[in-house]
Design a protein around this motif. Structure first.
Motif, mmCIF file in Angstrom:
data_model
loop_
_atom_site.group_PDB
_atom_site.id
_atom_site.type_symbol
_atom_site.label_atom_id
_atom_site.label_comp_id
_atom_site.label_asym_id
_atom_site.label_seq_id
_atom_site.Cartn_x
_atom_site.Cartn_y
_atom_site.Cartn_z
ATOM 1 N N GLN A 1 0.830 -1.214 0.000
ATOM 2 C CA GLN A 1 0.000 0.000 0.000
ATOM 3 C C GLN A 1 0.860 1.259 0.000
ATOM 4 O O GLN A 1 0.579 2.197 -0.739
ATOM 5 N N LYS B 1 3.837 9.454 -10.300
ATOM 6 C CA LYS B 1 3.162 9.589 -11.591
ATOM 7 C C LYS B 1 2.587 10.992 -11.759
ATOM 8 O O LYS B 1 2.491 11.492 -12.884
ATOM 9 N N LYS C 1 -10.516 -7.553 -16.204
ATOM 10 C CA LYS C 1 -10.180 -8.119 -14.899
ATOM 11 C C LYS C 1 -10.895 -9.459 -14.657
ATOM 12 O O LYS C 1 -10.276 -10.403 -14.197
ATOM 13 N N SER D 1 -14.961 2.020 -17.171
ATOM 14 C CA SER D 1 -15.095 1.048 -16.079
ATOM 15 C C SER D 1 -15.519 -0.322 -16.585
ATOM 16 O O SER D 1 -14.984 -1.350 -16.152
ATOM 17 N N TYR E 1 2.239 1.696 -3.416
ATOM 18 C CA TYR E 1 1.183 2.172 -4.327
ATOM 19 C C TYR E 1 1.001 3.683 -4.201
ATOM 20 O O TYR E 1 0.988 4.399 -5.211
ATOM 21 N N TYR E 2 0.886 4.190 -2.982
ATOM 22 C CA TYR E 2 0.687 5.629 -2.806
ATOM 23 C C TYR E 2 1.920 6.420 -3.235
ATOM 24 O O TYR E 2 1.804 7.498 -3.815
ATOM 25 N N SER F 1 -1.772 8.788 2.607
ATOM 26 C CA SER F 1 -2.728 8.676 1.496
ATOM 27 C C SER F 1 -3.568 9.943 1.390
ATOM 28 O O SER F 1 -3.923 10.368 0.288
ATOM 29 N N LEU G 1 1.687 6.818 -6.947
ATOM 30 C CA LEU G 1 0.711 7.833 -7.371
ATOM 31 C C LEU G 1 1.332 9.227 -7.340
ATOM 32 O O LEU G 1 1.124 10.037 -8.256
ATOM 33 N N ASN H 1 -4.761 10.009 -16.637
ATOM 34 C CA ASN H 1 -5.369 9.318 -15.501
ATOM 35 C C ASN H 1 -4.407 8.324 -14.862
ATOM 36 O O ASN H 1 -3.640 7.662 -15.554
ATOM 37 N N LEU H 2 -4.528 8.204 -13.547
ATOM 38 C CA LEU H 2 -3.706 7.271 -12.794
ATOM 39 C C LEU H 2 -4.464 5.995 -12.450
ATOM 40 O O LEU H 2 -3.896 5.059 -11.899
ATOM 41 N N SER H 3 -5.754 5.984 -12.724
ATOM 42 C CA SER H 3 -6.565 4.799 -12.455
ATOM 43 C C SER H 3 -7.494 4.581 -13.652
ATOM 44 O O SER H 3 -7.143 4.936 -14.764
ATOM 45 N N ILE H 4 -8.652 4.059 -13.427
ATOM 46 C CA ILE H 4 -9.581 3.763 -14.515
ATOM 47 C C ILE H 4 -10.158 5.069 -15.044
ATOM 48 O O ILE H 4 -10.801 5.812 -14.306
#
Length: 176
Positions: free
Chosen positions: A12, A22, A170, A163, A15-16, A135, A19, A155-158
């Motif tokens: 975790q 990025k 996935k 979606s 991961y942060y 976070s 972010l 974007n850093l995610s979806i």
């Protein structure tokens, strides 16, 4: 259980950290020091605060109070960082301090008591406290970077509107 917890929490934190990195990669040097107004923090200020907090909390994690006498928290909210290079050096130094401390933990020392500002914590409580704190600020970093980049933000995610496609990929992999 302890091993799984330490592995999970380390993932975790990584991961942060990613972010934030990025977000920094998308910004020009001057953008790292932009503030929406005088009462807001720039990314440079947020990194300086995270660095100060990480150095204080994770240095001698098991043996000294997490609020070190040498920490100057109020200065962490000043525009002290002047370049992207300095920002990235402090970023790495703070995270390195955290990860070195985490690597020293095992099931035996997770049962000890540590202190933050003279308040007793189990190491797990202290780790969870820091995970939530970091976070929170990394969310601010991402949001500021997104404000600055506007429509050129990557974007850093979806991405919005993708979606279903993401979930199909996935779920096509099966449980793992």
């Amino acid at each position: 259980m302890e091993h799984n917890y330490l592995k999970s929490v380390s993932q975790q934190f990584h991961y942060y950290k990613s972010l934030g990195e990025k977000s920094f990669k998308q910004l020009e040097e001057k953008e790292l020091f932009w503030r929406p107004n005088e009462t807001s923090n720039s990314l440079g200020i947020l990194v300086n605060h995270l660095w100060g907090n990480m150095k204080s909390r994770w240095t001698d994690f098991l043996s000294t109070d997490g609020e070190k006498e040498w920490r100057q928290r109020d200065l962490e909210f000043e525009e002290l960082i002047k370049s992207k290079e300095e920002l990235l050096l402090k970023w790495e130094e703070g995270w390195d301090c955290l990860f070195v401390a985490l690597e020293q933990l095992d099931k035996n020392n997770l049962k000890s008591i540590i202190y933050i500002r003279n308040e007793a914590h189990s190491p797990v409580e202290a780790i969870n406290r820091q995970l939530a704190h970091y976070s929170y600020h990394i969310g601010q970093i991402v949001y500021l970077a997104k404000l600055i980049k506007e429509t050129s933000w990557e974007n850093l995610s979806i991405p919005i509107g993708q979606s279903s496609s993401f979930n199909q990929k996935k779920f096509a992999k099966g449980k793992h």
